[in-house]
Design a protein around this motif. Structure first.
Motif, short mmCIF file in Angstrom:
data_model
loop_
_atom_site.label_atom_id
_atom_site.label_comp_id
_atom_site.label_asym_id
_atom_site.label_seq_id
_atom_site.Cartn_x
_atom_site.Cartn_y
_atom_site.Cartn_z
N GLU A 123 -22.90 43.97 26.75
CA GLU A 123 -23.95 43.62 25.87
C GLU A 123 -24.28 42.24 26.05
OE1 GLU A 123 -24.55 44.44 21.11
OE2 GLU A 123 -22.60 43.76 21.66
N ARG A 124 -25.70 42.03 25.99
CA ARG A 124 -26.32 40.85 26.20
C ARG A 124 -26.47 39.98 24.68
NH1 ARG A 124 -31.29 42.68 28.19
NH2 ARG A 124 -30.37 45.09 27.61
N ARG A 125 -25.47 39.95 24.06
CA ARG A 125 -25.40 38.99 22.92
C ARG A 125 -24.06 38.33 22.81
NH1 ARG A 125 -27.44 42.23 17.72
NH2 ARG A 125 -25.56 43.46 18.34
N GLY A 126 -24.22 37.26 21.86
CA GLY A 126 -23.08 36.44 22.02
C GLY A 126 -22.48 35.56 22.93
N GLY A 127 -21.33 35.34 23.37
CA GLY A 127 -20.96 34.32 24.32
C GLY A 127 -21.26 34.89 25.73
N PRO A 128 -21.22 33.96 26.69
CA PRO A 128 -21.44 34.11 28.11
C PRO A 128 -20.37 35.10 28.82
CG PRO A 128 -20.92 32.04 28.12
CD PRO A 128 -21.07 32.80 26.53
N VAL A 129 -19.14 35.16 28.42
CA VAL A 129 -17.97 35.90 29.07
C VAL A 129 -17.34 36.80 28.17
CG1 VAL A 129 -15.89 35.53 30.39
CG2 VAL A 129 -17.66 33.70 30.51
N LYS A 130 -17.37 37.93 28.54
CA LYS A 130 -16.85 39.04 27.70
C LYS A 130 -15.28 39.69 28.23
CE LYS A 130 -20.84 39.24 25.51
NZ LYS A 130 -20.89 38.97 24.10
N THR A 131 -14.76 40.02 27.05
CA THR A 131 -13.55 40.85 27.19
C THR A 131 -13.50 42.37 27.31
OG1 THR A 131 -12.68 40.93 25.10
CG2 THR A 131 -12.49 38.75 25.99
N GLU A 132 -12.66 43.01 27.85
CA GLU A 132 -12.58 44.56 27.61
C GLU A 132 -12.78 45.04 25.93
OE1 GLU A 132 -10.04 43.15 31.01
OE2 GLU A 132 -10.22 42.64 28.81
N ASN A 133 -12.80 44.42 25.26
CA ASN A 133 -12.76 44.69 23.72
C ASN A 133 -14.10 44.38 23.35
OD1 ASN A 133 -10.02 45.30 23.22
ND2 ASN A 133 -9.78 43.17 22.46
N ASP A 134 -15.19 43.80 24.13
CA ASP A 134 -16.41 43.63 23.98
C ASP A 134 -17.26 44.93 24.11
OD1 ASP A 134 -16.68 40.95 22.56
OD2 ASP A 134 -16.17 40.21 24.76
N PRO A 135 -18.18 45.29 23.25
CA PRO A 135 -19.13 46.50 23.70
C PRO A 135 -19.95 46.06 24.92
CG PRO A 135 -20.04 45.20 22.11
CD PRO A 135 -18.86 44.47 22.16
N LEU A 136 -20.09 47.70 25.65
CA LEU A 136 -21.28 47.57 26.65
C LEU A 136 -22.38 47.36 26.02
CD1 LEU A 136 -19.34 50.15 29.02
CD2 LEU A 136 -19.18 47.68 29.06
N ARG A 223 -1.11 50.30 32.11
CA ARG A 223 -0.90 50.59 31.08
C ARG A 223 -1.82 51.76 31.02
NH1 ARG A 223 -1.16 48.84 25.46
NH2 ARG A 223 -2.47 47.17 26.19
N PRO A 224 -1.29 53.28 30.66
CA PRO A 224 -2.24 54.52 30.70
C PRO A 224 -3.25 54.26 29.61
CG PRO A 224 0.01 54.95 31.21
CD PRO A 224 0.13 53.53 31.09
N GLY A 225 -4.44 54.67 29.94
CA GLY A 225 -5.55 54.47 28.83
C GLY A 225 -6.17 53.32 28.71
N GLU A 226 -5.93 52.26 29.62
CA GLU A 226 -6.48 50.91 29.30
C GLU A 226 -7.43 50.63 30.54
OE1 GLU A 226 -5.84 48.46 26.97
OE2 GLU A 226 -4.48 50.14 26.22
N ILE A 227 -8.25 49.56 30.02
CA ILE A 227 -9.43 48.97 30.99
C ILE A 227 -9.15 47.76 31.13
CG2 ILE A 227 -11.79 48.39 31.11
CD1 ILE A 227 -12.35 50.88 29.11
N TYR A 228 -9.33 47.26 32.36
CA TYR A 228 -8.91 45.98 33.07
C TYR A 228 -10.35 45.40 33.75
CZ TYR A 228 -3.91 47.16 31.81
OH TYR A 228 -2.83 47.45 31.46
N ALA A 283 -8.26 37.65 31.54
CA ALA A 283 -7.16 37.21 30.99
C ALA A 283 -6.27 38.52 30.56
CB ALA A 283 -7.61 36.51 29.59
N LYS A 284 -7.00 39.69 30.28
CA LYS A 284 -6.12 40.76 29.97
C LYS A 284 -5.25 41.24 31.25
CE LYS A 284 -6.29 45.62 28.37
NZ LYS A 284 -7.12 46.66 27.82
N ALA A 285 -6.12 41.08 32.54
CA ALA A 285 -5.40 41.58 33.79
C ALA A 285 -4.09 40.56 33.94
CB ALA A 285 -6.40 41.70 34.83
#
Length: 306
Positions: A123-136, A223-228, A283-285
């Protein structure tokens, strides 16, 4: 352990095969044509012909090879048309959707690790760097909507089945379009890769060596079911990385094109990539996979002549 790489003749597969073999895994790579099986054997892998868009072909390949883990690297890119990105990605998007469905149906509970993309879908709102928890991006611009939908479907299918999704950054290094003689490198040399608008669109990169190191880490510790997000340590806006890379390639500075002109001659999607896209955090990876990129910065790699 036996690893099947579906779509092993692309940049990701060619980087991954030697790393897996050096670690002690048996590897089978698939290709759509018999003509490319020799390339896979030369890398040390077994070779299997498979059409990822044919469910029967996929089932036959998995039944014949009996892998423990399946790594989905199937793409069909022959270049990117910035006027119609969805058209250029059409077959790749079918492999992301239909191909993923076929692999999961034939996998019979085996772990699937699937290639996705962290280069511009956030998503093109908020900060310039996104984590896996941020929406597409909920409203991608015209010209890239089919591609966004395919990425979403691949990720949903994979994670719901207990698989792992790896969102790679934009590739550079051997076998990529940013390698010497690659399509993007040649465009930069010819000043055909302009700096659009304010150039504030943030990109995240990944050296092809680190496709292999991160995918191996996901096989062993994911971890199964995860996105990195699998990207280097330095997301950067186009106004920084494009002139820097041009300089270190010995090219003239990129031309500057107003966003409104690029929107007409290229596409709204191309303008988005250069002016408002977001980068990705690794960071998550690092925390969960114990992974560190061997090329932590595109800047250092290009300065060293990568």
């Amino acid at each position: 352990m036996h690893i099947l790489i579906a779509g092993a003749t692309g940049a990701a597969g060619r980087a991954l095969i030697p790393r897996l073999i050096a670690t002690g895994y048996a590897v089978t790579g698939t290709t759509r044509t018999e003509a490319k099986t020799g390339e896979l054997r030369a890398l040390g892998a077994n070779a299997q012909v498979m059409d990822g868009l044919d469910a029967a072909s996929v089932k036959a390949a998995i039944d014949a090879t009996q892998p423990d883990v399946i790594v989905h690297q199937m793409t069909a890119l022959t270049g990117i048309d910035m006027k119609n990105i969805d058209k250029a990605f059409h077959l790749t998007n079918r492999l992301r959707t239909e191909g993923t469905e076929h692999l999961l149906a034939a996998a019979d509970g085996r772990l699937l690790i699937a290639q996705s993309f962290a280069g511009w879908p956030y998503e093109r709102r908020g900060g310039p760097v996104k984590t896996e928890n941020d929406p597409l991006d909920p409203a991608p611009p015209k010209g890239i909507r089919e591609t966004h939908a395919a990425i979403r479907r691949l990720e949903r299918l994979t994670t719901e089945a207990g698989g792992i999704v790896l969102r790679y950054g934009g590739f550079y290094g051997p076998g990529s379009g940013m390698a010497p003689g690659g399509e993007q490198t040649e465009m930069i040399h010819k000043r055909q890769f302009p700096l659009v608008g304010n150039g504030e669109g943030v990109w995240s990169f990944l050296h092809t060596d680190d496709i292999a190191t991160a995918t191996l880490a996901a096989i062993e510790r994911g971890r199964p079911g995860e996105i990195y997000n699998i990207v280097d340590d330095e997301p950067a806006p186009a106004k920084e990385w494009l002139p820097y890379i041009a300089e270190h390639l010995g090219a003239k500075p990129p031309r500057k094109v107003p966003a409104w002109i690029a929107k007409v001659v290229a596409s709204p999607a191309a303008v988005m990539m250069m002016t408002s896209s977001r980068g990705a955090s690794n960071a998550k990876a690092k925390a969960e996979l114990g992974w560190r990129p061997t090329h932590p910065s595109w800047r250092d790699s290009f300065a060293a002549g990568a």
